[in-house]
Design a protein around this motif. Structure first.
Motif, PDB file in Angstrom:
ATOM      1  N   HIS A 248      -5.060   2.101  -1.514  1.00 51.74           N
ATOM      2  CA  HIS A 248      -5.589   2.263   0.214  1.00 51.74           C
ATOM      3  C   HIS A 248      -4.714   4.410  -0.225  1.00 51.74           C
ATOM      4  O   HIS A 248      -4.824   5.189   0.622  1.00 51.74           O
ATOM      5  CB  HIS A 248      -4.588   2.331   0.748  1.00 51.74           C
ATOM      6  CG  HIS A 248      -5.247   1.106   1.563  1.00 51.74           C
ATOM      7  ND1 HIS A 248      -5.887   0.881   1.941  1.00 51.74           N
ATOM      8  CD2 HIS A 248      -4.073  -0.638   2.016  1.00 51.74           C
ATOM      9  CE1 HIS A 248      -6.292  -0.628   2.373  1.00 51.74           C
ATOM     10  NE2 HIS A 248      -4.759  -0.942   1.739  1.00 51.74           N
TER      11      HIS A 248
ATOM     12  N   ASP B  95     -10.594   3.241   7.772  1.00 52.30           N
ATOM     13  CA  ASP B  95     -10.224   3.731   6.118  1.00 52.30           C
ATOM     14  C   ASP B  95     -11.523   4.769   5.917  1.00 52.30           C
ATOM     15  O   ASP B  95     -12.379   5.604   5.413  1.00 52.30           O
ATOM     16  CB  ASP B  95     -11.828   2.404   6.020  1.00 52.30           C
ATOM     17  CG  ASP B  95     -11.639   2.877   4.571  1.00 52.30           C
ATOM     18  OD1 ASP B  95     -11.655   3.375   3.905  1.00 52.30           O
ATOM     19  OD2 ASP B  95     -12.610   1.420   3.573  1.00 52.30           O
TER      20      ASP B  95
ATOM     21  N   GLY C  88      -2.990   6.989   3.317  1.00 54.29           N
ATOM     22  CA  GLY C  88      -3.724   5.607   3.919  1.00 54.29           C
ATOM     23  C   GLY C  88      -2.769   4.941   4.614  1.00 54.29           C
ATOM     24  O   GLY C  88      -2.835   3.890   5.145  1.00 54.29           O
TER      25      GLY C  88
ATOM     26  N   THR D 188      -5.240   4.081   7.254  1.00 50.97           N
ATOM     27  CA  THR D 188      -5.763   3.147   7.147  1.00 50.97           C
ATOM     28  C   THR D 188      -5.162   1.620   7.662  1.00 50.97           C
ATOM     29  O   THR D 188      -5.511   0.609   8.158  1.00 50.97           O
ATOM     30  CB  THR D 188      -5.936   2.736   5.926  1.00 50.97           C
ATOM     31  OG1 THR D 188      -6.509   3.458   5.842  1.00 50.97           O
ATOM     32  CG2 THR D 188      -7.567   1.714   5.242  1.00 50.97           C
TER      33      THR D 188
END
Lengths: 330, 255
Positions: free
Chosen positions: A114, A309, A297, A300
């Protein structure tokens, strides 16, 4: 003595910066904490004004010196972005007081699927730390950023030695190896243009229909700084007092863009989500000016609906339609 | 002659409910007694005077004819009317879950035919009178109650958070039980105020404070459905604490 904060494990998959007293409590493996270190400087809720009868005065909190250990490069970049917001004129004295009281010890990390801090140019320890430690397996390579940090090093000389050529090589090897480990590598210079071109992209409708408007993406974001002000009355033992509190808000909540008369500039999740992406990937007319995403990240991994995302969204806007984190990288 | 300034008079009344709110208020009465006169609180005292009330707290839904009379009388005698608890704000279980049945059939099933019980479809207070402040919860949170009272004593409308439980959960930095444990947590669509109590103990939020502002029910049902939960179970779960049956029957769940 002030507190030391470091990542500790709070659940199977999550970590949080908490006060620690022993090295054994620290989760050195923590890649990302639930909340970024912004919470130390810009807390989720803080008192700004106190009202006692007719007298209103600024609430000035006494901030003890404290240390934050284990801050990764993306989070340092996040703090640098918040510095631009809160320390631009007029400076936010509440933020500044806490920033001055902090001793920040950065720590190197290795990316997971991520992470895209490299693409966002937030992957190297630049500024915003006092000490930065690079993990060379059997020792740490220590970068010292200021006089205060240097004096700290002098106070614990018995644990230190001067970096040898071999240590310097080890440092370069660590960061070179790390460079090649990123799955997501794209040219972030094009992001504002992609966001402009993608203004009417059907993607926003698709994502918005799945969006819970839970707001999870904003408190966890190292660069989200929007807040609300509320006046709160309370009892003490003798009288009713009141204070003005600053609390984290989120552009994902329907009240955020509501105005008098019952109108709302962004009444639904489609508009609200696009608005947030625009701030992160395009930027506003604020002191940061540039895309404010640091590629950590967090959005996400904390989206219950699985839609935040960012690399996937960027790929779609760029014309590479696979919304698959495991897939080919641009 | 010195005229003593009278303390503001409060009333704490219950309609059809479990007395959960009355208990929370009773337990916290000590800290507000220096500031108010408890003019009426039938749950806690035997001598009650429901006249000239400054602030009335009313729990329970309007479910019987005498509830209508009571709430209209309380409204007429009070400067501020505060609906406390999910029943008074949303109608709670007796409104949402039971709305699938006709009130008459329910009465017959529970109390036998020709019973003198005059049950109505359970409704929140706002269906019958103007409500100044709505403080939900099942039961209400004591800190929110104290903040509401303190605010009204200053003639200031209180701020009551209408954002989702997720915000308070993130502030406490709990691991997300919806993501990490696939529990059917309703935090994303439920009003905060509890401090994310259940998720803090690794349990799923079941929505007891009622819906947050602009709840995204389609997306919530879709996420739970993708986790393998049965749609009818999801609808029951969503409908327990105040999301009306007619809203749930029109959900567009993508699977």
């Amino acid at each position: 003595m002030g507190s030391v904060y470091a990542p500790v494990r709070v659940s199977d998959q999550s970590f949080a910066f908490r006060s620690v007293r022993d090295e054994a409590e620290i989760a050195f493996e923590a890649l990302r904490t639930i909340l970024p270190p912004k919470k130390f400087f810009y807390p989720a809720k803080e008192t700004i004004l106190e009202c006692d009868g007719d007298e209103v005065k600024e609430h000035i909190e006494v901030v003890e010196p404290f240390a934050v250990f284990g801050v990764h490069p993306c989070d340092l970049a996040g703090l640098n972005a918040l510095d631009k917001i809160f320390l631009s004129t007029p400076q936010d004295s509440h933020y500044q007081r806490r920033r001055r009281a902090a001793f920040i010890i950065g720590l190197s990390c290795l990316p997971d699927k991520h992470c895209f801090c490299k693409a966002m140019k937030a992957d190297a320890p630049g500024k915003g730390y006092d000490l930065f430690l690079t993990d060379l397996e059997d020792k740490y390579f220590v970068q010292v950023n200021n006089q205060e940090a240097f004096e700290f090093i002098l106070s614990c000389k018995e644990f230190m030695h001067l970096a040898s050529d071999q240590d310097n090589q080890g440092y370069k090897k660590f960061w070179n190896d790390r460079d090649s480990m990123f799955e997501h590598n794209f040219d972030s210079a094009q992001l504002p243009n992609l966001m402009d071109l993608g203004w009417d992209h059907p993607l926003w409708q698709e994502l918005g229909e799945r969006c819970l408007s839970c707001g999870n993406c904003t408190p966890v974001c190292p660069t989200c700084y929007c807040f609300d002000m509320t006046d709160v009355a309370m009892f003490n033992s003798e009288k009713v007092e009141a204070e003005r509190q600053r609390v984290w808000d989120s552009c994902q909540f329907s009240g955020f863009a509501a105005v008098a008369g019952g109108e709302n500039f962004r009444p639904g999740p489609v508009d609200r989500l696009k608005f947030w992406y625009r701030h992160k990937l395009h930027g506003f007319e604020d002191p940061i000016e540039i895309p404010s995403c640091v590629g950590c990240g967090r959005c996400t991994v904390s989206c219950p609906s699985g839609i935040d995302d960012l690399p996937g969204v960027i790929r779609i806007l760029a014309g590479r339609p696979q919304l698959n984190l495991e897939g080919e990288i641009a | 002659m010195q005229i003593e300034r009278r303390l503001p008079r409060i009333a704490v009344q219950g309609l059809t409910g479990c007395a959960g709110e009355l208990l929370v208020i009773l337990e916290n009465l000590g800290s507000v007694l220096p500031f108010v006169q408890v003019a009426s609180f039938p749950f806690a005292q035997s001598k009650n005077d429901l006249s000239d009330i400054d602030i009335a707290f009313v729990e329970g839904s309007v479910s019987q004819k005498h509830d209508i009379d009571s709430i209209k009388e309380i409204r007429a005698r009070s400067k501020w009317l505060v609906a406390v608890g999910n029943c008074a704000v949303h109608g709670c279980v007796q409104s949402s879950t039971c709305s699938r049945y006709k009130a008459k059939e329910l009465v017959e099933a529970v109390y036998a035919k020709d019973s003198p019980i005059e049950a109505l479809d359970a409704k929140p207070l706002s269906s019958y009178v103007n409500v100044d402040v709505e403080l939900s919860g099942c039961p209400i949170d004591k800190n929110q109650f104290l903040a509401v009272l303190a605010s009204l004593l200053k003639d200031h409308l209180p701020y009551i958070i209408d954002r989702p439980v997720c915000l308070e959960c993130k502030m406490r930095e709990n691991g997300c039980v919806l993501i990490e444990k696939n529990l059917p947590c309703l935090g994303p669509v439920t009003a905060a105020g509890c401090g994310a109590l259940c998720p803090s103990f690794e349990a799923a939020c079941y929505g007891c404070f009622g819906p947050c502002k602009d709840p995204q029910l389609n997306a919530m049902a879709t996420v739970l459905s993708e986790k393998g939960y049965n749609l009818s179970d999801i609808l029951v779960r969503l409908g327990t604490f105040g999301i009306p049956e007619q809203v749930l029957s029109n959900l567009d769940v993508k699977r």
